[in-house]
Design an enzyme around this catalytic site. Sequence first.
Site, PDB file in Angstrom:
ATOM      1  N   GLY A   3      -9.860  -4.339   7.696  1.00 22.57           N
ATOM      2  CA  GLY A   3      -9.601  -4.415   8.809  1.00 22.57           C
ATOM      3  C   GLY A   3     -10.321  -5.428   9.526  1.00 22.57           C
ATOM      4  O   GLY A   3     -10.904  -6.552   8.804  1.00 22.57           O
ATOM      5  N   THR A  22      -5.310  -8.295   7.016  1.00 21.26           N
ATOM      6  CA  THR A  22      -5.496  -8.382   8.277  1.00 21.26           C
ATOM      7  C   THR A  22      -5.276  -9.889   8.981  1.00 21.26           C
ATOM      8  O   THR A  22      -4.672  -9.719  10.005  1.00 21.26           O
ATOM      9  CB  THR A  22      -6.998  -8.111   8.426  1.00 21.26           C
ATOM     10  N   SER A  55       0.949  -1.248   0.212  1.00 14.84           N
ATOM     11  CA  SER A  55       0.004  -0.053  -0.057  1.00 14.84           C
ATOM     12  C   SER A  55       1.083   1.466  -0.008  1.00 14.84           C
ATOM     13  O   SER A  55       2.255   0.905   0.191  1.00 14.84           O
ATOM     14  CB  SER A  55      -0.739  -0.034   1.313  1.00 14.84           C
ATOM     15  N   SER A  76     -10.882  -9.217   2.280  1.00 13.03           N
ATOM     16  CA  SER A  76     -11.450 -10.443   2.247  1.00 13.03           C
ATOM     17  C   SER A  76     -10.485 -11.478   3.148  1.00 13.03           C
ATOM     18  O   SER A  76     -10.449 -12.605   3.078  1.00 13.03           O
ATOM     19  CB  SER A  76     -11.082 -11.184   0.784  1.00 13.03           C
ATOM     20  N   ASP A 117      -1.019  -1.723  -4.035  1.00 11.64           N
ATOM     21  CA  ASP A 117      -2.386  -1.807  -3.478  1.00 11.64           C
ATOM     22  C   ASP A 117      -3.147  -0.341  -3.352  1.00 11.64           C
ATOM     23  O   ASP A 117      -2.166   0.607  -2.655  1.00 11.64           O
ATOM     24  CB  ASP A 117      -2.479  -2.241  -2.201  1.00 11.64           C
TER      25      ASP A 117
END
Length: 340
Positions: free
Chosen positions: A193, A272, A50, A228, A83
């Site tokens: 999250g 996550t 990210s 996901s 990302d």
Amino acid sequence: MPLVPMRTMLDHAAENNYGIAALNVNNMEQIQAIMMAAEETDSPVIIQASRGARKYTNDAFLRNLMLAAVELYPNIPIVMHLDHGNSFDTCQSAIEQKFTSVMMDGSLSEDGKTPSAFEYNAEITKKVVDAAHAVGVSVEGEIGALGGIEDGHGAGLSQEEAMEPLTDPDQAEQFVAQTGVDALAVAIGTSHGAYKFSKKPTGDVLKIDLIEEIHRRLPNTHMVMHGSSSVPQELQDIINEFGGDIKQTYGVPIEEIQRGIANGVRKVNVDTDSRLAITGAIRKVFAQSPEKFDPRDYLRPAREAMAKVCKARMIAFGQAGNAGKIKITTCKEMVDFYKK
Ligand code: G3H
Ligand code: 13P
Ligand code: ZN
């Protein structure tokens, strides 16, 4: 083999009906965990960073860690993906840093928070597609804004209002035609999250049927599911057992992801679950062996815990066993593909 573009990998996944976990990384141990799992299961991999990860790690470290993975695992095709790129410049700088795939998330404005207009999204994404495809780099776009339907209910919205940010299939068709993206992220009620759902999600808050509808209309488009992580109970329990404080929560059940994969989802974003696995393992060492202070004593089990999660996802999504079956193309070769 070099870092490979994402398009070829997703095409292979579509031809053979499987999905690929796109796993987020911020450091060496996370990259190692993914590669350990990939080697064990013979899986092609998408490793993604990210904007926050690029800032934390630094592009030079990230690039060289990825090149180390390429060197050490010559039989595993690896995509290096950006990302949630928020602007043309972010995507362009990623391409310069050797990312082989970028996401232009124009579903939000450049601040990464405010939902944007369709026209803005289509225009900025097309601009990124033109620049990326000119050098053979793949592009993921997003239509509809990520976010939980349950969160909307919590904020007092009706079911209809809470579903408003979800992907509109008409817009999805228009967006793909206008932009020429290689992959399309869709909003179906998941959120980033750990806190996605307050109970095991049913079809009113997790809209896999929307994926089915978009797949009917766009059978050749590779879909991406964000948010996901499955947030496994056992990972929540380990963290809480060793002094953490994760409130009871539910993620996206694996069988629902598999339904998505059966209906055109080819890339499944998971961050996550890795974070939970790492944190649980580190907490356990700290709680059970407070005398330890060598980082290897807790980073090794953390890496192993993440590898275990990655391995389970690679098997569940069907990418396991496919590393050696993908005909590798380079970004350079993809330039001609896009010219056709
Ligand atoms: O998009 C969400 C991913 O989990 C990355 O998260 O922005 O905190 O690195 P991050
Ligand atoms: P999770 O927070 O569910 O792992 O989602 C990650 C993601 O979508 C990254 O883009
Ligand atoms: Zn995401």
